[in-house]
Design a protein around this motif. Structure first.
Motif, PDB file in Angstrom:
ATOM      1  N   TYR A 194       1.899  -2.737  -3.484  1.00 54.47           N
ATOM      2  CA  TYR A 194       2.216  -1.627  -2.590  1.00 54.47           C
ATOM      3  C   TYR A 194       2.752  -0.445  -3.384  1.00 54.47           C
ATOM      4  O   TYR A 194       2.411   0.704  -3.112  1.00 54.47           O
ATOM      5  CB  TYR A 194       3.228  -2.056  -1.530  1.00 54.47           C
ATOM      6  CG  TYR A 194       2.600  -2.526  -0.239  1.00 54.47           C
ATOM      7  CD1 TYR A 194       1.657  -1.744   0.432  1.00 54.47           C
ATOM      8  CD2 TYR A 194       2.953  -3.749   0.330  1.00 54.47           C
ATOM      9  CE1 TYR A 194       1.075  -2.163   1.613  1.00 54.47           C
ATOM     10  CE2 TYR A 194       2.376  -4.167   1.517  1.00 54.47           C
ATOM     11  CZ  TYR A 194       1.436  -3.379   2.153  1.00 54.47           C
ATOM     12  OH  TYR A 194       0.860  -3.791   3.330  1.00 54.47           O
TER      13      TYR A 194
ATOM     14  N   VAL B 131      -3.208   0.024   6.738  1.00 51.73           N
ATOM     15  CA  VAL B 131      -1.782  -0.264   6.629  1.00 51.73           C
ATOM     16  C   VAL B 131      -0.992   0.572   7.629  1.00 51.73           C
ATOM     17  O   VAL B 131      -1.136   1.798   7.680  1.00 51.73           O
ATOM     18  CB  VAL B 131      -1.260   0.011   5.203  1.00 51.73           C
ATOM     19  CG1 VAL B 131       0.244  -0.273   5.122  1.00 51.73           C
ATOM     20  CG2 VAL B 131      -2.014  -0.824   4.185  1.00 51.73           C
TER      21      VAL B 131
ATOM     22  N   SER C 223      -6.813   2.028   3.304  1.00 51.13           N
ATOM     23  CA  SER C 223      -6.451   2.005   1.889  1.00 51.13           C
ATOM     24  C   SER C 223      -7.660   1.631   1.042  1.00 51.13           C
ATOM     25  O   SER C 223      -8.041   0.450   0.981  1.00 51.13           O
ATOM     26  CB  SER C 223      -5.335   0.994   1.629  1.00 51.13           C
ATOM     27  OG  SER C 223      -5.152   0.820   0.233  1.00 51.13           O
TER      28      SER C 223
ATOM     29  N   LYS D  75      -7.910   1.499  -2.232  1.00 47.15           N
ATOM     30  CA  LYS D  75      -7.539   0.653  -3.372  1.00 47.15           C
ATOM     31  C   LYS D  75      -7.296  -0.788  -2.945  1.00 47.15           C
ATOM     32  O   LYS D  75      -7.806  -1.730  -3.564  1.00 47.15           O
ATOM     33  CB  LYS D  75      -6.312   1.220  -4.075  1.00 47.15           C
ATOM     34  CG  LYS D  75      -6.574   2.493  -4.848  1.00 47.15           C
ATOM     35  CD  LYS D  75      -5.332   2.935  -5.598  1.00 47.15           C
ATOM     36  CE  LYS D  75      -5.609   4.206  -6.399  1.00 47.15           C
ATOM     37  NZ  LYS D  75      -4.394   4.662  -7.123  1.00 47.15           N
ATOM     38  N   LEU D  76      -6.507  -0.978  -1.893  1.00 42.33           N
ATOM     39  CA  LEU D  76      -6.243  -2.338  -1.433  1.00 42.33           C
ATOM     40  C   LEU D  76      -7.515  -2.990  -0.900  1.00 42.33           C
ATOM     41  O   LEU D  76      -7.707  -4.202  -1.051  1.00 42.33           O
ATOM     42  CB  LEU D  76      -5.154  -2.348  -0.360  1.00 42.33           C
ATOM     43  CG  LEU D  76      -3.748  -1.959  -0.814  1.00 42.33           C
ATOM     44  CD1 LEU D  76      -2.776  -2.039   0.351  1.00 42.33           C
ATOM     45  CD2 LEU D  76      -3.273  -2.839  -1.968  1.00 42.33           C
ATOM     46  N   SER D  77      -8.376  -2.207  -0.297  1.00 40.11           N
ATOM     47  CA  SER D  77      -9.641  -2.750   0.215  1.00 40.11           C
ATOM     48  C   SER D  77     -10.492  -3.288  -0.928  1.00 40.11           C
ATOM     49  O   SER D  77     -11.094  -4.363  -0.819  1.00 40.11           O
ATOM     50  CB  SER D  77     -10.399  -1.665   0.986  1.00 40.11           C
ATOM     51  OG  SER D  77      -9.680  -1.248   2.122  1.00 40.11           O
TER      52      SER D  77
ATOM     53  N   TYR E 280       2.491   1.963   8.346  1.00 42.40           N
ATOM     54  CA  TYR E 280       3.638   2.250   7.480  1.00 42.40           C
ATOM     55  C   TYR E 280       4.942   2.318   8.280  1.00 42.40           C
ATOM     56  O   TYR E 280       5.543   3.383   8.438  1.00 42.40           O
ATOM     57  CB  TYR E 280       3.401   3.549   6.716  1.00 42.40           C
ATOM     58  CG  TYR E 280       2.330   3.430   5.665  1.00 42.40           C
ATOM     59  CD1 TYR E 280       2.629   2.987   4.383  1.00 42.40           C
ATOM     60  CD2 TYR E 280       0.996   3.744   5.954  1.00 42.40           C
ATOM     61  CE1 TYR E 280       1.645   2.867   3.414  1.00 42.40           C
ATOM     62  CE2 TYR E 280       0.004   3.633   4.997  1.00 42.40           C
ATOM     63  CZ  TYR E 280       0.333   3.192   3.727  1.00 42.40           C
ATOM     64  OH  TYR E 280      -0.652   3.068   2.776  1.00 42.40           O
TER      65      TYR E 280
ATOM     66  N   GLN F 202      -0.410   1.790  -3.743  1.00 41.40           N
ATOM     67  CA  GLN F 202      -0.222   2.645  -2.575  1.00 41.40           C
ATOM     68  C   GLN F 202       0.892   3.670  -2.744  1.00 41.40           C
ATOM     69  O   GLN F 202       1.070   4.536  -1.896  1.00 41.40           O
ATOM     70  CB  GLN F 202       0.102   1.793  -1.346  1.00 41.40           C
ATOM     71  CG  GLN F 202      -1.048   0.958  -0.848  1.00 41.40           C
ATOM     72  CD  GLN F 202      -2.272   1.785  -0.545  1.00 41.40           C
ATOM     73  OE1 GLN F 202      -3.222   1.784  -1.309  1.00 41.40           O
ATOM     74  NE2 GLN F 202      -2.242   2.525   0.553  1.00 41.40           N
TER      75      GLN F 202
END
Length: 409
Positions: free
Chosen positions: A271, A46, A33, A35-37, A48, A275
């Motif tokens: 999330y 992630v 990910s 964006k989350l990183s 799922y 995400q």
């Protein structure tokens, strides 16, 4: 006093479980990910598990357990206790295998989980305020009706079934440094820890537990810690852990991070917004732990398990609105005004000219602490950021209006 020796699953047991469930549960994606990183300051991957047929990881352990029942046990039928995800897993696979299932759920279980469990063919009984009380009810019914108990976490087969998650994660990303796993009764972190350590002894296993129900953290630290309260992460709201799971955790869990409710809410919101996927409170706990202690994970390859996505839509909407309020993108203000024509129009024009979007207006004239010729006006408006919201408020003040910021969430 020495603790009694318990037989825990091994890596080979987990591999055998993977063979048993192959083709019967979804091999879910494990993806990087960006964006989350960026948000977390580490490399975030992630898993799922919210993409399973029941939207949660519990199918793995439940299927392994049900597959191993004798013919006599299948005829008797099974019973399980769960706040939702284990319930759906047992119901779905019991029905697939032609086994009668009874599920006891706390009365506080979200309606979406109750309805889903019934839709999978189970008889649902609502009893007890929390999981522990539902477990007592399930034990009583099991004895009365001679049903086979399918424990949600403290079971050899259930633990090794959950461990198959780690096999898939490390097959897809062998160079993970750490896995951060939600903890309730401990079935998932036990299975994942056993499998991951068997494949990669140096990997770190970190648990994520709500502060309101710190059962595993307390047992690992040999402390008495109170549990209770309303939590967004009801799937891990467990007052005590299992005998097997505690023993496994002593061997494979490096640490547990305790989470506040706002931290869990933020992870659920992220999330969805970052995400574009849905996580229930328990499912987002791993991400919440990384956000809570970013320094611990900085620069490392971190594997998260989004273990469930069964959240009530109204609750999810509330979480998103609360997060917008925390980010000061939704602002509530109160003003005391002269009660004369045109004032509301003037305020609307000022807020609109500065780029604010009014969401709600409440006009109060009969409150006794307001002058007879005055009024109190509560306005909730949308802004781009906290700085933008303050710019709107300052403009109102410059026009002679007294502005008080309110906390609505």
């Amino acid at each position: 006093m020495d603790r009694p020796l318990l037989r825990l699953p091994t890596l080979d047991d987990v591999r055998d479980a993977a063979t048993l469930i192959e083709g019967q549960v979804i091999r879910t994606p494990f993806l990087f990910s960006p964006k989350l990183s960026e948000i977390c300051g580490c490399e975030v991957f992630v898993k799922y598990e919210n993409m399973q047929a029941t939207s949660a990881f519990k199918e793995r352990g439940a299927l392994v357990k049900l597959t191993g029942l004798t013919e006599d046990e299948r005829k008797r039928g099974v019973i399980a206790m769960s706040a939702g995800n284990h319930a759906q897993a047992v119901a779905r696979h019991a029905t697939r295998l032609g086994i009668r299932s009874t599920i006891v759920m706390p009365v506080t279980t979200p309606h979406v989980k109750v309805q889903a469990t019934e839709a999978f063919g189970a008889r649902v009984i609502l009893e007890g305020e929390v999981v522990s009380e539902a477990q007592e009810a399930a034990a009583r019914i099991a004895a009365e009706e001679n049903l086979v108990w399918v424990h949600p976490y403290d079971d050899f087969d259930v633990i090794r079934g959950q461990g198959t998650i780690a096999l898939e994660m490390l097959e897809d990303q062998p160079d993970l440094d750490v896995m951060v796993i939600p903890v309730g009764g401990g079935g998932m972190i036990s299975g994942i820890g056993i499998a991951a350590r068997g494949l990669k002894p140096e990997i770190e296993i970190i648990g994520a537990e709500t502060k309101l129900y710190p059962a595993m953290w307390a047992r690992l630290h040999d402390l008495e810690q109170p549990s209770g309260g309303n939590t967004l992460a009801e799937g891990i709201a467990v007052r005590d852990v299992g005998v097997l799971t505690l023993e496994a955790a002593r061997h494979v869990v490096d640490d547990i991070i305790l989470l506040t409710e706002p931290q869990i809410e933020r992870a659920v919101s992220l999330y969805l917004t970052a995400q574009k996927t849905v996580a229930e409170g328990a499912g987002a706990a791993g991400l919440a732990a990384v956000l809570a202690e970013p320094g611990r994970f900085a620069g490392r390859k971190v594997g998260l398990v989004l273990c469930g996505g069964n959240i009530d839509p109204r609750l999810l909407a509330s979480v998103l609105m609360r997060e917008l309020a925390r980010e000061e993108r939704i602002i509530a203000i109160r003003m005391y005004l002269p009660d004369r024509p045109g004032v509301l129009g003037d305020l609307s024009m000022i807020i609109g000219s500065k780029g604010g979007n009014i969401l709600e207006v409440s006009h109060k004239r009969t409150v006794l602490d307001i002058p007879a010729k005055g009024a109190a006006l509560d306005i909730t408006f949308e802004a781009r950021s906290g700085a933008h919201a303050e710019e709107v408020c300052e403009t109102l003040r410059q026009r002679g209006y007294e502005v008080v910021r309110l906390q609505h969430y």
